[in-house]
Design a protein around this motif. Structure first.
Motif, PDB file in Angstrom:
ATOM      1  N   LYS A  80      32.020  25.732  51.138  1.00 41.07           N
ATOM      2  CA  LYS A  80      33.411  25.314  50.987  1.00 41.07           C
ATOM      3  C   LYS A  80      34.341  26.489  51.279  1.00 41.07           C
ATOM      4  O   LYS A  80      35.306  26.367  52.032  1.00 41.07           O
ATOM      5  N   LYS A  81      34.020  27.626  50.694  1.00 42.68           N
ATOM      6  CA  LYS A  81      34.858  28.814  50.905  1.00 42.68           C
ATOM      7  C   LYS A  81      34.899  29.193  52.369  1.00 42.68           C
ATOM      8  O   LYS A  81      35.938  29.468  52.937  1.00 42.68           O
ATOM      9  N   HIS A 116      32.614  30.309  40.729  1.00 45.24           N
ATOM     10  CA  HIS A 116      33.758  30.966  40.089  1.00 45.24           C
ATOM     11  C   HIS A 116      34.825  31.319  41.110  1.00 45.24           C
ATOM     12  O   HIS A 116      35.982  31.495  40.783  1.00 45.24           O
ATOM     13  N   LEU A 117      34.389  31.452  42.339  1.00 45.25           N
ATOM     14  CA  LEU A 117      35.359  31.754  43.396  1.00 45.25           C
ATOM     15  C   LEU A 117      35.962  30.473  43.972  1.00 45.25           C
ATOM     16  O   LEU A 117      36.855  30.520  44.796  1.00 45.25           O
ATOM     17  N   THR A 118      35.415  29.340  43.565  1.00 46.43           N
ATOM     18  CA  THR A 118      35.992  28.055  43.959  1.00 46.43           C
ATOM     19  C   THR A 118      36.221  27.262  42.678  1.00 46.43           C
ATOM     20  O   THR A 118      35.531  26.280  42.424  1.00 46.43           O
ATOM     21  N   PRO A 119      37.183  27.688  41.860  1.00 53.90           N
ATOM     22  CA  PRO A 119      37.320  27.079  40.532  1.00 53.90           C
ATOM     23  C   PRO A 119      37.589  25.583  40.570  1.00 53.90           C
ATOM     24  O   PRO A 119      37.407  24.914  39.558  1.00 53.90           O
ATOM     25  N   GLY A 120      37.988  25.080  41.730  1.00 47.43           N
ATOM     26  CA  GLY A 120      38.193  23.634  41.832  1.00 47.43           C
ATOM     27  C   GLY A 120      36.930  22.852  41.516  1.00 47.43           C
ATOM     28  O   GLY A 120      36.992  21.738  40.991  1.00 47.43           O
ATOM     29  N   ILE A 121      35.755  23.440  41.815  1.00 44.39           N
ATOM     30  CA  ILE A 121      34.507  22.704  41.620  1.00 44.39           C
ATOM     31  C   ILE A 121      34.168  22.569  40.123  1.00 44.39           C
ATOM     32  O   ILE A 121      33.982  21.452  39.645  1.00 44.39           O
ATOM     33  N   GLU A 128      36.154  22.785  37.682  1.00 42.22           N
ATOM     34  CA  GLU A 128      37.214  21.964  37.093  1.00 42.22           C
ATOM     35  C   GLU A 128      36.912  20.479  37.293  1.00 42.22           C
ATOM     36  O   GLU A 128      37.058  19.668  36.392  1.00 42.22           O
ATOM     37  N   GLU A 152      34.767  17.346  43.678  1.00 39.63           N
ATOM     38  CA  GLU A 152      36.228  17.232  43.699  1.00 39.63           C
ATOM     39  C   GLU A 152      36.659  15.864  44.212  1.00 39.63           C
ATOM     40  O   GLU A 152      37.623  15.276  43.726  1.00 39.63           O
ATOM     41  N   THR A 155      37.010  26.653  54.300  1.00 36.47           N
ATOM     42  CA  THR A 155      38.433  26.672  53.970  1.00 36.47           C
ATOM     43  C   THR A 155      39.097  27.858  54.651  1.00 36.47           C
ATOM     44  O   THR A 155      40.243  27.785  55.087  1.00 36.47           O
ATOM     45  N   ARG A 156      38.352  28.964  54.734  1.00 37.93           N
ATOM     46  CA  ARG A 156      38.919  30.132  55.404  1.00 37.93           C
ATOM     47  C   ARG A 156      39.138  29.849  56.875  1.00 37.93           C
ATOM     48  O   ARG A 156      39.964  30.457  57.518  1.00 37.93           O
TER      49      ARG A 156
END
Lengths: 598, 350
Positions: free
Chosen positions: A573-574, A382-387, A389, A589, A577-578
C-alpha cells in the motif's frame, strides 16, 4: 557380441554411475538431522506412489513447462520422453532378438549387432524397428526446436535464455550429436545389410546411392556415435544435465517432506543439481523486467553456488533479489529459491554490528492481555495507520474483543532479518514475541501484514491458529458477523508476494473485495503477480530502481482503469501510494468504509 | 499587435499582466478558480515582515484594474497546443507561430500555472486524514488567520509540533528537491502560535533549517530567543492517535542520537510544493515538462522565463518552488522578456 567401438560408451556409463553414486552418497550423508529423520520415517511410506507419478509427469512429460508454454514443453518432452523410450524400446528389442541373454550395450547399438544374428528374427522385430525410427524422428523434432530456440527463443515463449558455461556447451554439443550420429551409423549398417525401420532404410538407400556403403565407413560412424555418448555421459555429472537423474531423487525427497533449512545441507545440493538451467525463472523476474539486470536470477544463483563462485558472484547475486517468489512459482523443477538465497546471505553477514543491539528485548516484560484474539499489526502497519484503524472498526462491528499487542511492546516479527540471513537475531525477536503470545493465553493470532503472517505461520511454530486479516474478514463475512454494503466501485486487487506466492492466500482477499466492490481481474495476477518493488528482501537496490519495479506493477493494476486499487499488505500500500495519485486502499479499509452497522 | 494569453492569475501571472498592460499590451488572464490569488488569500501573514496577506492580495488585485486586462475566472485551460504540432499554420494570418488556448488562438502564451501543495495523505505514517490532531501547514495557516488554534476537542492546545520536509527532500515520496519556503513558514507559524497562545509549547522537527532569505535568520533567532520555540533536529517516523484525541509521535533527536516519543495536541505537517495539475498537463502538452512535472525553462541563467517552444514563456512556481516575492519578480521578468524577445510590436523574425 562385442566390438571395440562400444568401449567409449561403456566407459562413459561407468564413469557416470561411479561419480553419481559418490555424489549422491555424500549429499545424502550431508542431510541435516531433520532431513535424516524425515527420510527414515517416510522412506517406505505410501508417499512413494505420488512421487512416482510426479517423476513420470515432470521428468519425462515436463508437464509444468508445458503449462508455461506448449511448444517449450513439447521440446523438453520430445527430448526426455523420446530418448527414454528409445532406450526402453531398444532394450525390449534386444531381449526379443536375443532371448538367451546379451550384454547391456546391445540395446543401444542394436542395429550394429542385429545383422549378424544367425537365427530368424522374432516376428515382432520389423515393427520394433519402425517404432524405434518413429521415436528417433520424435526426438529429432525436439532437437530441431532446441536449435531454433538458440536463435529465436521467443517462438518457444522465452524472451531470454540462460547463458551457459563452457562445460555445459560442450555437453550440449555432444548431446546434439548423439541422435544424428545414431541415425547415420544405423543408416550405414542398413546400406550394407538392409535392416532397420523406414527412416534408417531411407538413409541407407541414400548412402548406397552416394556410394558411401562400406564396412570401414559404417564402423567409423558407430565409433563416433559411441564417442558422443561416452563424452556426454562422462561430462554429465559436471554439467546441468545431471538434473536428469537428480530431479527424480529430488521429487522423492520432497514428497517425503524434506525442505531447505537455515544452513546449506545435502538437500540443498540435490536442489542445486536438479536445476536444469532452463532459464524460465529469468523472464518473470522484476529485476530483469524493470531494471534490465539479467544475471542474478535463480538459475545464475544456483550455478554460482554449484561452481563455488561464492566470493565473487553468489553473494552479490543473492543480495540483488526482491524475494518476491516469482521465480520459485515458475520453476518447473519446483526449487524453493528463497531459503537458498538466505543461506548465502547468512554466510555473508556475521552478526549485527552492535553486540548489544538486542539488549532492549530484555527490558520489555510488562503487558496486559485482553481478549481471545491477539492482534499483531506489525511495524509496517504502523506506517499505514489507516489499516489498524480500519481493523479496529471491524473488530467493533463484529463484537470481537481483542488484544492489540503492538501497544504493549511487541518487536519486529523477525522476517526482515531472517531474509537478510541474520538468523540468530531473527530468532531472538521471535522468542520475544512468542513468549508474549504464550503468556497472553490468546486463542488466535491475527496480523495485518503478510510479512508477519508468513513469519508467524511458518517460523514461529505457535500452537494457536494464525490468520491474516484477509482470512479473518472473509470468515466474518461468511459467518455473517459483519455485513457490508456493495458499492459499484471498480477495484483491481494487487497480490502481495508474501501473502500470495508466500502463503498461497489468493482467494480470501478477492472474496473480501468482491463483497464490497466490483473486482476486476488484471493481466498478471495470483502466481504471476508483480512485486511492488519495496519488498524488504532486497537492500541492494536504490529508490529509483524500486520505483521502476513499482511502476510496472502499477501499470498492470491501472490498465483496466479502476476507481481504486486494493491490496492486503501495508508495504504494498505504501509503495503504491507513493507512486501515483490513484487511490490505493487495504481491503480492511474498504470493508470498514462499507460496513453496515447492526 | 500580438494576442497574449496568461495562464494562471497568481502573483506571477498578475504581475506580468500588470507590466504588459502598462506597456499598452492587451492581455487575457485565465484562472481556473473563481477568484485570483487563491494561494495567497488563504494565508494569514507573510514572512519575513508579517505583512497581512489580505492586504498584499488586495494590492495585487488592484493591479488588474486596467481596461486592457481581461480576467477570465472559472476558466480552466485544458488544451494548449503549439501550431507546429497541430499544423494549423493556414489559420495563422500574421505568419508567426500561434498557440491554441482551449479554442482561441494566441500569439504569445505565458504559463503561470503554479504549484499545488503536497498531498499529506501520501505519507500515511504521519496520520493525516486519520487522526484528528494532524493538520497540514495550510490548515494551520487558516487557524492562525481566524485566531482560533484549537485541538481536536476544540480546546486550546498545550503543545504543538511542526514537522518540516513533508513531501520535500524525501526520496520515498519521489520528491528529492527542497520546497524552499516551508522552513521559514514553520518559523513564522510557530511565532504566530506563540503570539496567540503564549503558554503553549511549540516544537519544530527539522532536517536542517534553511534560512536563506532576507530577514529569515533573524526570524529564526527571534523564535528561539523571544518566543521560546524548541527546535529539534530529527524526523518524525510515525504518528499515532491517543485515546484523548491527541497525537503521539515517534522521532529521533539526531543531535542527541536518541529516539524519543512525544504526545502533542497538534501535529502540523509542513507540506512541500509540487507542480500543479495544470502545470503538469500543459507542460506535457507543450513538451516542456521537466523533472517532477515542473515546466522546463530554456536556460536557468540567461533565459529563465523562456521555454524551448517559440512564443511560450514561463513564470512563477510552475518552474520550481518559489516564494511569493520570487513569483512576483519572476512575473515581472517574464513580462519584460515578452516585450523584448517576444517582439511584441514588430513582425516576427527567425
Amino acid at each position: 557380441m562385442f566390438s571395440l567401438f562400444v568401449i567409449p560408451f561403456c566407459l562413459g556409463v561407468l564413469a557416470l554411475l561411479a561419480i553419481s553414486v559418490i555424489k549422491y552418497y555424500n549429499w545424502i550423508k550431508g542431510f541435516d538431522r531433520m532431513q535424516q529423520t524425515l527420510v527414515r520415517k517416510n522412506i517406505l511410506s505410501w508417499k512413494f506412489l505420488p512421487a512416482i507419478w510426479e517423476m513420470f509427469r515432470e521428468c519425462l512429460l515436463h508437464w509444468r513447462i508445458t503449462k508455461h508454454n506448449v511448444v517449450l514443453g513439447y521440446m523438453h518432452r520430445s527430448l526426455a520422453f523420446g530418448w527414454f523410450l528409445l532406450i526402453v524400446v531398444g532394450a525390449v528389442q534386444a531381449v526379443l532378438a536375443y532371448p538367451n541373454g546379451h550384454p547391456l550395450y546391445v540395446g543401444i547399438f542394436f542395429n550394429f549387432f542385429e545383422p549378424h544374428h544367425p537365427v530368424a528374427p522374432n516376428a515382432a522385430l520389423p515393427f520394433m524397428a519402425n517404432l524405434m525410427d518413429a521415436l528417433l524422428l520424435y526426438v529429432f523434432t525436439g532437437l530441431t526446436l532446441a536449435m531454433v530456440k538458440m536463435f529465436w527463443s521467443k517462438l518457444l515463449g522465452m524472451k531470454r535464455t540462460t547463458r551457459h558455461n563452457m562445460t555445459d556447451r560442450v555437453a550440449k554439443f555432444a548431446l546434439w550429436c548423439i541422435f544424428p550420429l545414431r541415425l547415420l551409423a544405423e543408416g550405414a549398417t542398413s546400406a550394407l545389410y538392409h535392416n532397420g525401420g523406414f527412416l534408417v532404410v531411407a538413409v541407407g538407400n541414400v548412402m548406397n546411392g552416394l556410394g558411401l556403403a562400406g564396412t570401414v565407413f559404417e564402423y567409423h560412424l558407430w565409433v563416433l556415435y559411441s564417442l558422443a555418448l561416452g563424452i556426454f555421459f562422462s561430462l554429465m555429472p559436471f554439467t546441468r544435465y545431471m538434473h536428469i537423474f537428480t530431479e527424480v531423487l529430488l521429487i522423492y525427497f520432497r514428497k517425503m517432506g524434506l525442505r531447505d533449512n537455515d544452513k546449506k545441507s545435502g538437500y540443498t545440493m540435490f536442489e542445486l543439481s536438479a536445476c536444469s538451467r532452463c532459464g524460465i525463472c529469468i523472464d518473470g523476474c522484476p529485476i530483469n523486467r524493470e531494471l534490465g539486470v539479467t544475471d542474478i536470477q535463480g538459475v545464475y544463483l544456483l550455478q554460482a553456488i554449484r561452481n563455488k563462485d561464492l566470493r565473487n558472484r553468489a553473494e552479490s547475486i543473492a543480495n540483488m533479489c526482491m524475494v518476491c517468489g516469482r521465480c520459485s512459482a515458475e520453476c518447473p523443477v519446483g526449487i524453493d529459491l528463497e531459503p537458498i538465497r538466505r543461506q548465502v546471505r547468512a554466510e555473508r553477514v556475521k552478526a549485527i554490528d552492535n553486540p548489544d543491539g538486542l539488549q532492549y528485548l530484555k527490558s520489555l516484560h510488562h503487558f496486559n492481555a485482553v481478549g481471545r484474539v491477539a492482534y499483531f499489526a506489525g511495524c509496517m502497519s504502523h506506517l499505514t495507520p489507516g489499516i489498524p484503524e480500519a481493523m479496529e472498526q471491524i473488530f467493533r462491528a463484529a463484537g470481537q474483543s481483542y488484544w492489540y499487542m503492538d501497544e504493549e511492546g511487541t518487536v519486529c516479527c523477525g522476517r526482515p532479518l531472517q531474509q537478510q540471513g541474520l538468523v540468530r537475531e531473527a530468532q531472538a525477536l521471535r522468542d520475544r514475541n512468542k513468549s508474549m503470545i504464550k503468556k497472553s493465553k490468546a486463542t488466535m493470532l491475527m496480523t495485518s501484514c503478510p510479512i508477519c503472517y508468513q513469519s508467524f505461520s511458518k517460523d514461529y511454530k505457535l500452537d494457536i491458529p494464525v490468520m491474516h486479516h484477509s482470512q479473518y474478514i472473509d470468515m466474518l463475512l461468511k459467518t455473517g458477523k459483519i455485513k457490508v454494503e456493495h458499492s459499484d466501485m471498480r477495484v483491481t486487487y494487487h497480490d502481495p508476494c508474501e501473502l500470495g506466492r508466500g502463503c498461497g492466500v489468493y482467494d480470501e482477499p478477492r472474496r473480501v473485495v468482491a463483497a464490497a466492490a466490483t473486482l476486476i481481474p488484471t493481466h498478471e495476477e495470483r502466481e504471476k503477480s508483480l512485486c511492488c518493488g519495496y519488498n524488504l528482501g532486497n537492500i541492494s537496490i536504490d529508490g529509483s530502481q524500486q520505483q521502476l519495479i513499482r511502476d510496472a506493477a502499477l501499470r498492470n493494476l491501472m490498465e483496466p482503469n479502476p476507481d481504486m486499487i486494493a491490496t492486503a499488505c501495508p508495504m504494498c500500500k505504501k509503495a503504491m501510494t507513493r507512486g501515483n495519485n490513484a487511490q490505493v486502499n487495504d481491503i480492511a479499509e474498504i470493508i470498514a468504509k462499507q460496513l453496515i452497522e447492526n | 499587435m500580438k494576442k497574449i494569453a496568461i495562464l494562471g492569475a497568481g502573483p506571477a501571472g498578475i504581475e506580468a499582466a500588470a507590466v504588459l498592460a502598462a506597456n499598452n499590451c492587451p492581455v487575457t488572464l485565465f484562472e481556473k478558480e473563481a477568484q485570483p490569488l487563491c494561494n495567497i488569500t488563504d494565508k494569514a501573514f507573510l514572512f519575513p515582515n508579517f505583512a497581512d496577506a489580505a492586504e498584499v492580495a488586495a494590492a495585487m488585485r488592484a493591479k488588474l484594474d486596467n481596461p486592457i486586462i481581461t480576467l477570465r475566472c472559472n476558466t480552466e485551460v485544458a488544451q494548449l497546443t503549439p501550431s507546429y504540432i497541430t499544423g494549423f499554420q493556414a489559420e495563422n494570418l500574421t505568419g508567426t507561430p500561434v498557440w491554441k488556448v482551449n479554442d482561441e488562438l494566441y500569439d504569445i502564451v505565458l504559463l503561470a500555472t503554479g504549484y499545488t501543495p503536497f498531498d499529506a495523505r501520501r505519507k500515511e505514517e504521519l496520520g493525516y486524514g486519520i487522526y484528528p490532531g494532524v493538520h497540514t501547514s495550510l490548515e494551520m495557516e487558516k487557524m492562525i488567520r481566524e485566531g482560533k488554534i484549537v485541538n481536536s476537542l476544540g480546546e486550546s492546545p498545550k503543545r504543538i509540533v511542526f514537522l518540516q520536509c513533508v513531501g520535500s527532500r524525501d526520496e520515498k515520496s519521489g520528491n528529492h528537491y527542497c520546497s524552499k519556503l516551508c522552513c521559514v513558514t514553520a518559523v513564522k507559524q510557530a511565532i504566530e502560535a506563540k503570539k496567540q497562545l503564549p503558554n503553549c509549547e511549540v516544537f519544530v522537527y527539522y532536517m536542517d533549517l534553511r534560512m536563506w532569505g532576507q530577514g529569515f535568520e533573524e526570524m529564526y533567532r527571534t523564535a528561539q530567543q523571544e518566543y521560546g520555540v524548541n527546535f529539534i533536529r530529527g524526523r518524525i517516523s510515525e504518528a499515532g492517535g491517543t485515546f484523548d484525541g491527541r497525537v503521539q509521535i515517534k522521532a529521533e533527536d539526531t543531535l542527541l542520537g536518541r529516539p524519543l516519543k512525544m504526545t502533542s495536541d497538534l501535529l502540523v505537517l509542513m507540506v512541500g510544493m509540487e507542480a500543479s495539475k495544470g502545470t503538469r498537463e500543459l507542460a506535457t502538452q507543450c513538451r516542456i515538462c521537466g523533472e517532477y512535472g515542473f515546466a522546463q525553462t530554456k536556460d536557468p541563467h540567461l533565459h529563465d522565463c523562456q521555454s524551448e517552444a517559440h512564443g511560450l514563456f514561463v513564470a512563477g512556481a510552475c518552474k520550481r518552488p518559489m516564494t511569493l516575492t520570487d513569483s512576483i519578480n519572476d512575473g515581472r521578468s517574464a513580462a519584460y522578456e515578452i516585450l523584448t524577445v517576444g517582439s511584441i510590436n514588430s513582425t516576427y523574425e527567425q
